[in-house]
Scaffold this motif. Structure first.
Motif, PDB file in Angstrom:
ATOM      1  N   ALA A 211       0.831  -1.203   0.000  1.00 39.15           N
ATOM      2  CA  ALA A 211       0.000   0.000   0.000  1.00 39.15           C
ATOM      3  C   ALA A 211       0.867   1.253   0.000  1.00 39.15           C
ATOM      4  N   LEU A 212       0.480   2.227  -0.809  1.00 42.13           N
ATOM      5  CA  LEU A 212       1.248   3.469  -0.909  1.00 42.13           C
ATOM      6  C   LEU A 212       1.203   4.269   0.394  1.00 42.13           C
ATOM      7  N   SER A 213       0.140   4.072   1.168  1.00 41.60           N
ATOM      8  CA  SER A 213      -0.010   4.841   2.406  1.00 41.60           C
ATOM      9  C   SER A 213       0.665   4.186   3.601  1.00 41.60           C
ATOM     10  N   LEU A 214       1.316   3.035   3.402  1.00 38.83           N
ATOM     11  CA  LEU A 214       1.933   2.328   4.526  1.00 38.83           C
ATOM     12  C   LEU A 214       2.957   3.185   5.275  1.00 38.83           C
ATOM     13  N   PRO A 215       3.869   3.887   4.591  1.00 39.69           N
ATOM     14  CA  PRO A 215       4.839   4.713   5.331  1.00 39.69           C
ATOM     15  C   PRO A 215       4.172   5.771   6.205  1.00 39.69           C
ATOM     16  N   ILE A 216       3.047   6.301   5.745  1.00 35.87           N
ATOM     17  CA  ILE A 216       2.348   7.334   6.519  1.00 35.87           C
ATOM     18  C   ILE A 216       1.761   6.739   7.790  1.00 35.87           C
ATOM     19  N   PHE A 217       1.104   5.579   7.669  1.00 35.10           N
ATOM     20  CA  PHE A 217       0.509   4.959   8.844  1.00 35.10           C
ATOM     21  C   PHE A 217       1.585   4.405   9.789  1.00 35.10           C
ATOM     22  N   ASN A 218       2.725   4.040   9.241  1.00 31.21           N
ATOM     23  CA  ASN A 218       3.820   3.543  10.091  1.00 31.21           C
ATOM     24  C   ASN A 218       4.313   4.598  11.069  1.00 31.21           C
ATOM     25  N   THR A 219       4.212   5.846  10.670  1.00 32.31           N
ATOM     26  CA  THR A 219       4.702   6.934  11.527  1.00 32.31           C
ATOM     27  C   THR A 219       3.573   7.727  12.178  1.00 32.31           C
ATOM     28  N   ALA A 220       2.322   7.393  11.856  1.00 31.10           N
ATOM     29  CA  ALA A 220       1.185   8.148  12.392  1.00 31.10           C
ATOM     30  C   ALA A 220       0.977   7.826  13.872  1.00 31.10           C
TER      31      ALA A 220
ATOM     32  N   ARG B 157     -17.696   5.141  15.189  1.00 30.66           N
ATOM     33  CA  ARG B 157     -16.374   5.735  14.938  1.00 30.66           C
ATOM     34  C   ARG B 157     -15.495   5.518  16.164  1.00 30.66           C
ATOM     35  N   PHE B 158     -14.225   5.201  15.901  1.00 29.31           N
ATOM     36  CA  PHE B 158     -13.255   4.959  16.964  1.00 29.31           C
ATOM     37  C   PHE B 158     -12.031   5.828  16.703  1.00 29.31           C
ATOM     38  N   GLN B 159     -11.730   6.714  17.638  1.00 30.49           N
ATOM     39  CA  GLN B 159     -10.551   7.564  17.533  1.00 30.49           C
ATOM     40  C   GLN B 159      -9.437   6.921  18.361  1.00 30.49           C
ATOM     41  N   CYS B 160      -8.340   6.621  17.678  1.00 25.42           N
ATOM     42  CA  CYS B 160      -7.325   5.750  18.281  1.00 25.42           C
ATOM     43  C   CYS B 160      -5.929   6.361  18.255  1.00 25.42           C
ATOM     44  N   LYS B 161      -5.110   5.837  19.159  1.00 26.63           N
ATOM     45  CA  LYS B 161      -3.685   6.148  19.217  1.00 26.63           C
ATOM     46  C   LYS B 161      -2.913   4.860  18.975  1.00 26.63           C
ATOM     47  N   THR B 162      -1.923   4.924  18.109  1.00 27.95           N
ATOM     48  CA  THR B 162      -1.137   3.731  17.802  1.00 27.95           C
ATOM     49  C   THR B 162      -0.482   3.178  19.058  1.00 27.95           C
ATOM     50  N   ALA B 163      -0.744   1.894  19.319  1.00 33.43           N
ATOM     51  CA  ALA B 163      -0.160   1.237  20.494  1.00 33.43           C
ATOM     52  C   ALA B 163       0.946   0.274  20.092  1.00 33.43           C
ATOM     53  N   PHE B 164       0.685  -0.558  19.070  1.00 33.34           N
ATOM     54  CA  PHE B 164       1.668  -1.535  18.592  1.00 33.34           C
ATOM     55  C   PHE B 164       1.546  -1.671  17.083  1.00 33.34           C
TER      56      PHE B 164
END
Length: 335
Positions: free
Chosen positions: A67-76, A124-131
């Motif tokens: 996915a092209l958006s993977l780098p963005i979600f990896n650092t989000a 809707r779920f507003q989340c913070k990256t945990a793992f």
């Protein structure tokens, strides 16, 4: 004699067949959104969303490594999960496509983070990256739920490669019969024709009062309904549209509607003259439509909007499958 090595006998998995088998598992449809480092909103459609834990509140979803958006979600740091409602199929398609401004003209709500928050969703779920975990050809994102909300909008679902709607199944099978044992005959309450017919007549029983105001029969009602959609038809054309009812409007019944000032001839009376609704006829038809919608609203209150919508889609499929070739009443060239 030693036992054979079981690994040597493990069949090779066909990815396409596996995908087809996995597709039988019905899932919801979600859109995951976040904000890139440059401030641009990012989003994609996913059906890999799932619950992980309630205490602490954790959810997960996965993204293909291609996915092209993977780098963005990896650092989000934050991302939002939107469980789509049944009316958001077009939005799902938009966020599943590449090469377009997915957020163009969308009204966003204010969230507790900078991740875009879409509206009109089932939840809707507003989340913070945990793992973040490696998952073969996907990356698995686990997030801590910081906030969430839900509505009563029925969800959009995905099953065997197609969008679908949910219909709630009661805990116990609904039976119309009060008898302890079924009668010994092949005509049962589960016969589709019986169920459709009984539901039709029971639902439309409430229309009788509205029809009685003008001393109308069902044939009169069918004719007025047709003319409310497509005005200016001959008697033969009206009957072509209501042929599926097993009834036909006679010349005498047509004359009754004209005498009651509900219909009028467009020109002088001839055997193939066109008739149209008078103002009184249009008001009568509008009253009938309002009554039909009131009956439908009562059903929606009892059954739920999702069940009624699913029922409508199934009925449309039945109509399409059994259509004997009737003219399309809503087409601009069915005359």
């Amino acid at each position: 004699m030693s036992a054979p090595n079981s690994s040597n006998h493990t069949p090779k998995i066909d990815p396409k067949a596996l995908r087809s088998a996995l597709g039988t598992f019905t899932t919801g449809v979600t859109i995951i959104t976040t904000q890139a480092d440059n401030g641009e909103p990012v989003g994609l459609t996913a059906n890999s969303f799932n619950s992980v834990s309630l205490e602490p509140p954790l959810v997960l979803w996965s993204l293909a490594k291609t996915a092209l958006s993977l780098p963005i979600f990896n650092t989000a740091e934050h991302w939002n999960v939107h469980v789509l409602s049944m009316d958001q199929q077009a939005l799902s398609n938009r966020f599943a496509a590449r090469g377009e401004d997915k957020f163009k003209d969308l009204q966003l709500d204010q969230g507790i983070t900078n991740a875009p928050l879409l509206s009109q969703c089932s939840a809707r779920f507003q989340c913070k990256t945990a793992f973040i975990h490696d998952g073969g050809d996907h990356v698995i994102f686990i997030g801590e739920v910081l906030d969430f909300d839900q509505s009563n909008l029925p969800p959009l679902v995905f099953q065997s490669g197609q969008y679908a709607l949910t219909a709630r199944k009661p805990w116990q099978d609904v039976s119309l019969s009060q008898a302890d044992a079924p009668l010994e005959c092949s005509y049962t309450e589960d016969l589709l024709g019986y169920l459709l017919g009984r539901a039709h007549f029971q639902m439309l029983k409430g229309m009788q009062q509205e029809l009685a105001k003008y001393d109308l029969t069902s044939s009169h009602f069918f004719a007025l309904s047709v003319l409310a959609i497509r005005d200016g038809l001959t008697l033969a054309q009206i009957n072509a549209h209501i042929d599926y009812t097993g009834q036909a409007l006679t010349q005498g019944q047509l004359d009754q509607l004209i005498h009651a000032n509900l219909l009028a001839y467009r020109e002088s009376k001839t055997t193939d003259a066109e008739v149209f609704l008078t103002e009184q006829g249009r008001q009568a038809s509008l009253g009938q439509i309002a009554q039909a919608k009131a009956i439908e609203d009562e059903l929606i209150d009892e059954l739920g909007r999702g069940d009624v919508t699913a029922l409508k889609l199934l009925l449309k499929r039945i109509i399409h499958q059994t259509d004997p070739g009737l003219p399309d009443l809503w087409s601009t060239d069915s005359n």
